[in-house]
Write an enzyme that holds these catalytic residues in place. Structure first.
Site, short mmCIF file in Angstrom:
data_model
loop_
_atom_site.label_atom_id
_atom_site.label_comp_id
_atom_site.label_asym_id
_atom_site.label_seq_id
_atom_site.Cartn_x
_atom_site.Cartn_y
_atom_site.Cartn_z
N GLU A 98 7.83 -5.82 -1.55
CA GLU A 98 6.91 -4.73 -1.19
C GLU A 98 6.25 -4.16 -2.44
OE1 GLU A 98 5.20 -3.05 0.69
OE2 GLU A 98 5.94 -3.05 2.73
N ARG A 147 13.48 7.26 4.47
CA ARG A 147 13.30 6.88 3.07
C ARG A 147 11.80 6.79 2.78
NH1 ARG A 147 11.39 1.74 2.62
NH2 ARG A 147 11.90 0.20 4.23
N ASN A 206 8.39 4.86 1.54
CA ASN A 206 8.01 3.49 1.88
C ASN A 206 6.81 2.95 1.13
OD1 ASN A 206 8.38 1.11 3.50
ND2 ASN A 206 6.48 1.65 4.57
N ASP A 208 0.85 -3.71 7.90
CA ASP A 208 1.80 -3.25 6.88
C ASP A 208 1.00 -2.54 5.79
OD1 ASP A 208 4.01 -3.17 4.91
OD2 ASP A 208 5.01 -4.52 6.29
#
Length: 275
Positions: A3, A84, A86, A180
């Site tokens: 990521e 959390r 991201n 995404d």
């Protein structure tokens, strides 16, 4: 779970994270020098800092990272224990826009946050999994991804610091995957990685799909533009929750990919944050 790719033009280095293993990776393409740094705690994004280092979004906090280790905390985000950080970006003014998400990917407890002038605020965009944000070159428009809904929203932030009166920019058919991470190129066209979609897409500012790049694996997470001319697109991918059959079919899943683009990207912004 690859990521958050980031091109550091200061050193000609591509950085990206492996969220689930708690690692940051770096690659110097000119020399093929590769490094892995253990940081722990689910690193969601890495941003360039105006002071010369980096801002790391990890767990529930924004932290200082010097390229070797975490050196301190800049801000702590108040959110549920099951959430959390991201994904994040820096706008032209040096402000940090970033998202949080439900670790279980089900509860709409994630949101978009803004860190500017030493102040941390939650600005909207509530959903289970936030991705992006991405901000146009003039700092006026912000793109926010509601991944589970398959939607990319656009907000005018030119005169406000809250995400209200958004316009639905694009909807991804579930058969094509889910959106995404997003990034904008030098023409303010939006690139999005498709989780489960085997591809990345480029959209014009009017929402028209103008390009699709296919991958040999299903989960494309985000793109960053790098190289001396910013005309190499680097893409992170993921292999999380894939069974043996899927891994046999996609042996390169979780790898870092690169492909050339005709339109270059933009240099990453520098975060202005108190030390």
């Amino acid at each position: 779970m690859g990521e958050g790719p980031l091109w550091d033009d200061r050193s000609g280095t591509l950085w990206f994270g492996d969220i689930l293993s708690g690692r940051l990776h770096s690659l110097e393409p000119e020399t093929n020098t590769q490094r892995t740094i253990e940081v722990g705690g689910y690193p969601g994004f890495l941003l360039l800092d105006a002071a010369g280092g980096f801002v790391l979004g990890r767990g529930h906090a924004l932290e200082r990272f010097d390229g070797e280790r975490v050196t301190g905390e800049t801000a702590r985000v108040e959110m549920r224990a099951g959430n959390r950080l991201n994904d994040g970006t820096v706008d032209p003014a040096g402000r940090i826009w970033f998202g949080s998400m439900d670790f279980g990917c089900t509860l709409a407890t994630g949101a978009v946050h803004l860190f500017a002038g030493g102040k941390l605020t939650t600005v909207g965009g509530e959903c289970a999994i936030t991705n992006g944000p991405a901000v146009t070159a003039d700092g006026r428009l912000l793109y926010h991804v509601d991944t589970l809904a398959g939607q990319i929203w656009r907000f005018d932030i030119g005169e406000r610091d809250t995400l209200i009166d958004g316009v639905l920019f694009a909807t991804i058919d579930p058969a094509d995957g889910t959106p995404d991470g997003v990034v904008l190129d030098s023409e303010d066209h939006l690139w999005v990685g498709l989780w489960g979609g085997w591809s990345a897409r480029r959209y014009a500012p009017d929402g028209k799909l103008v390009e699709t790049v296919r991958f040999p694996c299903a989960n494309v997470t985000k793109i960053a533009f790098g190289g001396p001319d910013l005309k190499t697109a680097y893409a992170t991918t993921a292999r999380d929750n894939m069974d043996d059959a899927a891994l046999a079919d996609q042996p390169l899943a979780g790898g870092l990919f690169a492909f050339p683009v005709d339109v270059p990207g933009r240099l990453s912004g520098r975060a202005v944050s108190p030390r």
